[in-house]
Design a protein around this motif. Structure first.
Motif, PDB file in Angstrom:
ATOM      1  N   SER A  27       9.618  -3.977  -6.332  1.00  0.00           N
ATOM      2  CA  SER A  27       8.546  -3.129  -6.852  1.00  0.00           C
ATOM      3  C   SER A  27       7.604  -3.858  -7.807  1.00  0.00           C
ATOM      4  O   SER A  27       6.384  -3.719  -7.693  1.00  0.00           O
ATOM      5  N   GLY A  28       8.158  -4.601  -8.752  1.00  0.00           N
ATOM      6  CA  GLY A  28       7.323  -5.284  -9.736  1.00  0.00           C
ATOM      7  C   GLY A  28       6.280  -6.196  -9.103  1.00  0.00           C
ATOM      8  O   GLY A  28       5.075  -6.032  -9.350  1.00  0.00           O
ATOM      9  N   PRO A  29       6.693  -7.144  -8.273  1.00  0.00           N
ATOM     10  CA  PRO A  29       5.703  -8.026  -7.635  1.00  0.00           C
ATOM     11  C   PRO A  29       4.729  -7.284  -6.720  1.00  0.00           C
ATOM     12  O   PRO A  29       3.538  -7.597  -6.696  1.00  0.00           O
ATOM     13  N   LEU A  30       5.233  -6.299  -5.986  1.00  0.00           N
ATOM     14  CA  LEU A  30       4.371  -5.523  -5.088  1.00  0.00           C
ATOM     15  C   LEU A  30       3.268  -4.816  -5.880  1.00  0.00           C
ATOM     16  O   LEU A  30       2.082  -4.904  -5.549  1.00  0.00           O
ATOM     17  N   LEU A  31       3.649  -4.134  -6.945  1.00  0.00           N
ATOM     18  CA  LEU A  31       2.675  -3.401  -7.749  1.00  0.00           C
ATOM     19  C   LEU A  31       1.754  -4.337  -8.524  1.00  0.00           C
ATOM     20  O   LEU A  31       0.561  -4.047  -8.667  1.00  0.00           O
ATOM     21  N   HIS A  32       2.271  -5.444  -8.997  1.00  0.00           N
ATOM     22  CA  HIS A  32       1.434  -6.415  -9.711  1.00  0.00           C
ATOM     23  C   HIS A  32       0.307  -6.911  -8.799  1.00  0.00           C
ATOM     24  O   HIS A  32      -0.862  -6.931  -9.195  1.00  0.00           O
ATOM     25  N   GLY A  33       0.656  -7.280  -7.589  1.00  0.00           N
ATOM     26  CA  GLY A  33      -0.358  -7.730  -6.636  1.00  0.00           C
ATOM     27  C   GLY A  33      -1.361  -6.648  -6.299  1.00  0.00           C
ATOM     28  O   GLY A  33      -2.570  -6.889  -6.223  1.00  0.00           O
ATOM     29  N   TRP A  34      -0.863  -5.422  -6.120  1.00  0.00           N
ATOM     30  CA  TRP A  34      -1.741  -4.307  -5.789  1.00  0.00           C
ATOM     31  C   TRP A  34      -2.754  -4.045  -6.900  1.00  0.00           C
ATOM     32  O   TRP A  34      -3.936  -3.864  -6.645  1.00  0.00           O
ATOM     33  N   LEU A  55      -7.025   7.641  -6.448  1.00  0.00           N
ATOM     34  CA  LEU A  55      -6.809   8.102  -5.071  1.00  0.00           C
ATOM     35  C   LEU A  55      -6.311   6.979  -4.172  1.00  0.00           C
ATOM     36  O   LEU A  55      -5.388   7.188  -3.362  1.00  0.00           O
ATOM     37  N   LEU A  56      -6.893   5.799  -4.292  1.00  0.00           N
ATOM     38  CA  LEU A  56      -6.417   4.661  -3.504  1.00  0.00           C
ATOM     39  C   LEU A  56      -4.974   4.314  -3.857  1.00  0.00           C
ATOM     40  O   LEU A  56      -4.149   4.047  -2.976  1.00  0.00           O
ATOM     41  N   ASP A  57      -4.683   4.334  -5.141  1.00  0.00           N
ATOM     42  CA  ASP A  57      -3.323   4.039  -5.577  1.00  0.00           C
ATOM     43  C   ASP A  57      -2.339   5.064  -5.014  1.00  0.00           C
ATOM     44  O   ASP A  57      -1.272   4.711  -4.525  1.00  0.00           O
ATOM     45  N   GLN A  58      -2.736   6.323  -5.073  1.00  0.00           N
ATOM     46  CA  GLN A  58      -1.827   7.384  -4.658  1.00  0.00           C
ATOM     47  C   GLN A  58      -1.634   7.442  -3.148  1.00  0.00           C
ATOM     48  O   GLN A  58      -0.534   7.724  -2.681  1.00  0.00           O
ATOM     49  N   PHE A  59      -2.675   7.179  -2.386  1.00  0.00           N
ATOM     50  CA  PHE A  59      -2.565   7.392  -0.939  1.00  0.00           C
ATOM     51  C   PHE A  59      -2.479   6.114  -0.110  1.00  0.00           C
ATOM     52  O   PHE A  59      -2.211   6.186   1.084  1.00  0.00           O
ATOM     53  N   LEU A  60      -2.677   4.950  -0.731  1.00  0.00           N
ATOM     54  CA  LEU A  60      -2.430   3.681  -0.037  1.00  0.00           C
ATOM     55  C   LEU A  60      -1.171   2.996  -0.563  1.00  0.00           C
ATOM     56  O   LEU A  60      -0.299   2.621   0.204  1.00  0.00           O
ATOM     57  N   ALA A  61      -1.093   2.817  -1.866  1.00  0.00           N
ATOM     58  CA  ALA A  61       0.028   2.074  -2.441  1.00  0.00           C
ATOM     59  C   ALA A  61       1.292   2.916  -2.579  1.00  0.00           C
ATOM     60  O   ALA A  61       2.392   2.422  -2.313  1.00  0.00           O
ATOM     61  N   ALA A  62       1.162   4.159  -2.997  1.00  0.00           N
ATOM     62  CA  ALA A  62       2.353   4.980  -3.255  1.00  0.00           C
ATOM     63  C   ALA A  62       3.246   5.148  -2.031  1.00  0.00           C
ATOM     64  O   ALA A  62       4.470   5.013  -2.148  1.00  0.00           O
ATOM     65  N   VAL A  64       3.683   3.098   0.450  1.00  0.00           N
ATOM     66  CA  VAL A  64       4.345   1.802   0.646  1.00  0.00           C
ATOM     67  C   VAL A  64       5.428   1.611  -0.415  1.00  0.00           C
ATOM     68  O   VAL A  64       6.554   1.201  -0.119  1.00  0.00           O
ATOM     69  N   PHE A  65       5.089   1.922  -1.658  1.00  0.00           N
ATOM     70  CA  PHE A  65       6.048   1.809  -2.752  1.00  0.00           C
ATOM     71  C   PHE A  65       7.274   2.686  -2.501  1.00  0.00           C
ATOM     72  O   PHE A  65       8.406   2.255  -2.681  1.00  0.00           O
ATOM     73  N   CYS A  66       7.051   3.912  -2.074  1.00  0.00           N
ATOM     74  CA  CYS A  66       8.164   4.842  -1.863  1.00  0.00           C
ATOM     75  C   CYS A  66       9.103   4.339  -0.762  1.00  0.00           C
ATOM     76  O   CYS A  66      10.326   4.360  -0.919  1.00  0.00           O
ATOM     77  N   VAL A  67       8.531   3.888   0.337  1.00  0.00           N
ATOM     78  CA  VAL A  67       9.351   3.392   1.452  1.00  0.00           C
ATOM     79  C   VAL A  67      10.082   2.113   1.055  1.00  0.00           C
ATOM     80  O   VAL A  67      11.288   1.976   1.306  1.00  0.00           O
ATOM     81  N   THR A  68       9.376   1.165   0.426  1.00  0.00           N
ATOM     82  CA  THR A  68      10.035  -0.094   0.062  1.00  0.00           C
ATOM     83  C   THR A  68      11.086   0.117  -1.029  1.00  0.00           C
ATOM     84  O   THR A  68      12.132  -0.534  -1.002  1.00  0.00           O
ATOM     85  N   SER A  69      10.827   1.024  -1.951  1.00  0.00           N
ATOM     86  CA  SER A  69      11.809   1.286  -3.012  1.00  0.00           C
ATOM     87  C   SER A  69      13.076   1.911  -2.448  1.00  0.00           C
ATOM     88  O   SER A  69      14.180   1.409  -2.673  1.00  0.00           O
ATOM     89  N   ILE A  70      12.916   3.007  -1.725  1.00  0.00           N
ATOM     90  CA  ILE A  70      14.091   3.675  -1.147  1.00  0.00           C
ATOM     91  C   ILE A  70      14.787   2.741  -0.156  1.00  0.00           C
ATOM     92  O   ILE A  70      16.018   2.647  -0.129  1.00  0.00           O
ATOM     93  N   GLY A  71      13.997   2.036   0.649  1.00  0.00           N
ATOM     94  CA  GLY A  71      14.582   1.122   1.623  1.00  0.00           C
ATOM     95  C   GLY A  71      15.357  -0.010   0.975  1.00  0.00           C
ATOM     96  O   GLY A  71      16.470  -0.341   1.406  1.00  0.00           O
ATOM     97  N   SER A  72      14.791  -0.617  -0.067  1.00  0.00           N
ATOM     98  CA  SER A  72      15.497  -1.727  -0.715  1.00  0.00           C
ATOM     99  C   SER A  72      16.728  -1.246  -1.471  1.00  0.00           C
ATOM    100  O   SER A  72      17.763  -1.924  -1.471  1.00  0.00           O
TER     101      SER A  72
END
Length: 141
Positions: A27-34, A55-62, A64-72
């Protein structure tokens, strides 16, 4: 001293390990880059730009963050294949709903009022709060 011993016995060190790895490696590196991309493309703090960033953060990044977080988290707990996909399918939407409730006001404050140097500290504090929610959802059976 007895209370401290009881806390040690009840503490879920595996959960702490998984959340630490997820936050520092995924999460940290992913969000830092975003946020670097978002800030470089939209450097201003007008209300229109801030709303666009939220809006971009909520509907583009969030998502991805949710899937990668739960998945990892599930992966670090040993889930693979269909079991991993099932966990992501079941829990990522719940994390996304929580994210939609928690982060838009946090991000508005962050993008509107804080310089980049202070944003890191502010978002880390907010992330500590949200990680408690994420941990509850991810480890709920």
């Amino acid at each position: 001293m007895e209370r401290l011993d009881q806390l040690r016995r009840e503490w879920d060190f595996d959960r702490t390990r998984v959340m630490f790895i997820c936050g520092t490696v995924v999460s940290g590196p992913l969000l830092h880059g975003w946020y670097r991309i978002l800030d470089s493309r939209f450097p201003h703090t007008t209300n229109a730009v801030v709303v666009k960033k939220v809006l971009l953060d909520q509907f583009l990044a969030a998502p991805v963050f949710c899937v990668t977080s739960i998945g990892s988290i599930a992966f670090l707990q040993g889930s693979r294949g269909n079991e991993l996909a099932s966990i992501i399918t079941k829990k990522a939407p719940v994390v996304f709903i929580a994210d939609c409730c928690f982060y838009p006001p946090v991000q508005f404050i962050s993008f509107k009022f804080l310089p980049n140097s202070m944003r890191v500290i502010f978002l880390n504090a907010a992330n500590c709060c949200f990680n408690a929610i994420l941990s509850f959802i991810a480890f709920k059976r």
